[in-house]
Every structure is written in structure tokens, then in C-alpha cells.
Design an enzyme around this catalytic site. Sequence first.
Site, short mmCIF file in Angstrom:
data_model
loop_
_atom_site.label_atom_id
_atom_site.label_comp_id
_atom_site.label_asym_id
_atom_site.label_seq_id
_atom_site.Cartn_x
_atom_site.Cartn_y
_atom_site.Cartn_z
N SER A 172 0.86 -1.19 0.00
CA SER A 172 0.00 0.00 0.00
C SER A 172 0.90 1.24 0.00
O SER A 172 2.07 1.15 0.39
CB SER A 172 -0.85 0.00 1.28
OG SER A 172 -1.48 1.25 1.48
N TYR A 216 -2.40 -1.20 10.39
CA TYR A 216 -2.34 -1.31 8.93
C TYR A 216 -0.99 -0.80 8.41
O TYR A 216 -0.33 -1.45 7.59
CB TYR A 216 -3.49 -0.51 8.31
CG TYR A 216 -3.68 -0.69 6.83
CD1 TYR A 216 -4.40 -1.77 6.33
CD2 TYR A 216 -3.15 0.23 5.92
CE1 TYR A 216 -4.59 -1.94 4.96
CE2 TYR A 216 -3.34 0.08 4.55
CZ TYR A 216 -4.06 -1.01 4.08
OH TYR A 216 -4.24 -1.17 2.72
P1 NAD Z 1 -11.53 -6.02 -0.17
O1 NAD Z 1 -12.16 -5.94 1.19
O2 NAD Z 1 -12.36 -5.77 -1.37
O3 NAD Z 1 -10.79 -7.40 -0.37
C1 NAD Z 1 -10.10 -8.03 0.65
C2 NAD Z 1 -10.04 -9.49 0.30
O4 NAD Z 1 -9.38 -10.18 1.38
C3 NAD Z 1 -11.44 -10.09 0.16
O5 NAD Z 1 -11.44 -11.04 -0.89
C4 NAD Z 1 -11.64 -10.77 1.50
O6 NAD Z 1 -12.54 -11.85 1.41
C5 NAD Z 1 -10.23 -11.25 1.77
N1 NAD Z 1 -9.99 -11.57 3.17
C6 NAD Z 1 -10.25 -10.83 4.28
N2 NAD Z 1 -9.95 -11.53 5.37
C7 NAD Z 1 -9.46 -12.73 4.96
C8 NAD Z 1 -9.00 -13.89 5.61
N3 NAD Z 1 -8.97 -13.97 6.96
N4 NAD Z 1 -8.61 -14.93 4.87
C9 NAD Z 1 -8.66 -14.90 3.52
N5 NAD Z 1 -9.10 -13.83 2.83
C10 NAD Z 1 -9.49 -12.77 3.55
O7 NAD Z 1 -10.29 -5.02 -0.12
P2 NAD Z 1 -9.28 -4.49 -1.24
O8 NAD Z 1 -9.37 -3.02 -1.20
O9 NAD Z 1 -9.48 -5.22 -2.51
O10 NAD Z 1 -7.88 -4.88 -0.56
C11 NAD Z 1 -7.05 -5.90 -1.08
C12 NAD Z 1 -5.62 -5.61 -0.65
O11 NAD Z 1 -5.20 -4.38 -1.24
C13 NAD Z 1 -5.45 -5.46 0.86
O12 NAD Z 1 -4.24 -6.05 1.25
C14 NAD Z 1 -5.39 -3.96 1.04
O13 NAD Z 1 -4.68 -3.60 2.19
C15 NAD Z 1 -4.67 -3.55 -0.23
N6 NAD Z 1 -4.86 -2.14 -0.59
C16 NAD Z 1 -6.09 -1.65 -0.86
C17 NAD Z 1 -6.21 -0.31 -1.21
C18 NAD Z 1 -7.53 0.29 -1.56
O14 NAD Z 1 -7.60 1.53 -1.67
N7 NAD Z 1 -8.58 -0.47 -1.77
C19 NAD Z 1 -5.09 0.51 -1.24
C20 NAD Z 1 -3.85 -0.03 -0.93
C21 NAD Z 1 -3.74 -1.36 -0.61
#
Ligand code: NAD
Length: 260
Positions: free
Chosen positions: A142, A155
Site C-alpha cells: 500500500s 495497517y
Molecule cells: P476487499 O475488502 O475488497 O478485499 C479483501 C479481500 O481479502 C477479500 O477477498 C476478502 O474476502 C479477503 N480476506 C479478508 N480476510 C481474509 C482472511 N482472513 N482470509 C482470507 N481472505 C481474507 O479489499 P481491497 O481493497 O481489494 O484490498 C485488497 C488488498 O489491497 C489489501 O491487502 C489492502 O490492504 C490492499 N490495498 C487496498 C487499497 C484500496 O484503496 N482499496 C489501497 C492499498 C492497498
Amino acid sequence: MFDTFLKGKTAVVTGSNSGIGLGVATELARAGCNVVLNSFTDRDEDHALAAALGKEHGVSARYIRADMSKGEDCRALIEQAGACDILVNNAGIQHVAPIPDFPVDKWDAIIAINLTSAFHTTAAALPVMRKAGWGRVVNIASAHGLTASPFKSAYVAAKHGVVGLTKVTALETAEEPITCNAICPGYVLTPLVEAQIPDTMKEYKMTREEVVRNVLLTRQPSKQFATVEEIGGTTVFLCSNAAAQITGTTISVDGGWTAL
Ligand code: NAD
């Protein structure tokens, strides 16, 4: 751009039944990979999602339930996948609170799911990649892996940890045809971000548009969300031969956030 050069490779993407993980799995399938989708649920719709993805791109796609907060599940995911040429550590959760009020169970869960899971899956996947003679590890970190914000202690700590783990993984595989890099997205509009909007609207008495521009995207100079397709495309690039000498580094997809 990349056609189907990854045809026949198997990619395991953790946390991929929604958001960025699903976007990454989709772009890898488009590039010809067989994909393994994952989350902690085991619903018909999870398996249907994988079946639809496989059908659309003419690849094999499976869904394997594994809870990334549990080390044994992380390792079992790689074992059950049967092959793992590409590992994308993406599963992640968020919680926002000042440090003195930060619930300990939320701290533990964020560190486990966002950081420790990547240690377990990488430990299980590297021997498989070594046996196959090729591998790619892509960690979804991130902008918070490179910079900080208040109230996101767990985080930010976890994501800085992911960047550190990325460097160590790269050094331990440096002389092999295996690379490890981290992608550092800024804000991407996914369920994880969407869930933060209603509370922020209430807290600051703002409209949705004001929250998006003045709160969420305040540090993203482009004033646009990155897309899951862009994160997926960056992953595909890191898996390409053009990226063979890119290892142990971070690629920001953040609309200029970390240039500030
Ligand atoms: P999201 O909530 O849409 O997806 C998260 C995924 O992780 C989902 O598929 C969920 O089912 C899964 N998950 C959660 N807990 C779990 C567990 N215990 N075991 C297995 N799977 C699990 O969120 P996202 O925004 O798509 O985030 C995905 C990644 O990207 C994360 O690591 C997040 O930190 C990172 N990220 C997101 C953003 C953003 O702006 N959306 C920015 C930077 C980084």
C-alpha cells in the site's frame, strides 16, 4: 499488450473473491494463467465466481477456502493448489482508531492477515517455485507501506512489514529465476474503501463527493481512484520477462501520493 504469455502458469491470489484480488486474478487469467481464488468463506458464489472466470478466459480456475489469519490454512492453500508459479499476497483488512483505543484483537487480526499470512504462503511457495525453476511473488502492500496516516497503526505497521518481507524474499532468491516485489496502491475504490465512506460522511458531516475528494483522495494528487485493472496489469507486468531483473522493490500505483 501481454497476450497469453503466462499460459499454463498457475497463480494463487489470496483474498481474491472481491476487490483488488479479484481484479488481479482476472488480469492474470486474461494473460493465460490458471488461477486459484481464495477467501475465508466457502459459499456457492465463491466457487461460481471461479468457474465464471475460468470460462471467460479459457483457463482453469478454482476457489480454495483458507483463512489467512491462520498459518496452517495459509500453508495448506499452497499445498492444495498443487502448483504455484505466481503467488500474489493480497488478503487484507483495515481498522481505524487512535493507538490508545485500538482494539487488541483488531491489531492482532490485521498483523496476521495483512503481514504474517504472506510469510506463511511465501514459505510454502518458494520450495514449489524452486522445483519448477521459475517463480514470481507479488505482495500487495500500500502507499501505507511507504508512508503513514494517523489512526491506522496496525495497517501501516503491517504494510511496512510487507515491504520489508518483500526485500528479504528478493535477496533470498536473488540468484534464482524467482522475483519478489510489492505493489503499493493509493486509494482504489473497492469494498474495503467503500466501507469507510458512510462513517466518514457522518463524522465530518460531508457529502459522499466531499468525502471522496477532500478526505479519501486528499493525498492522491490525481484526484482519481486507481482501478483494480491497473493493479492487475501491474501484477502481470511484474510476472513478465521484461521484469526479470526487477526484484526487491516497490511499484507505486497511487496517482502521485508518494511524490508529495
Ligand atoms: P476487499 O475488502 O475488497 O478485499 C479483501 C479481500 O481479502 C477479500 O477477498 C476478502 O474476502 C479477503 N480476506 C479478508 N480476510 C481474509 C482472511 N482472513 N482470509 C482470507 N481472505 C481474507 O479489499 P481491497 O481493497 O481489494 O484490498 C485488497 C488488498 O489491497 C489489501 O491487502 C489492502 O490492504 C490492499 N490495498 C487496498 C487499497 C484500496 O484503496 N482499496 C489501497 C492499498 C492497498
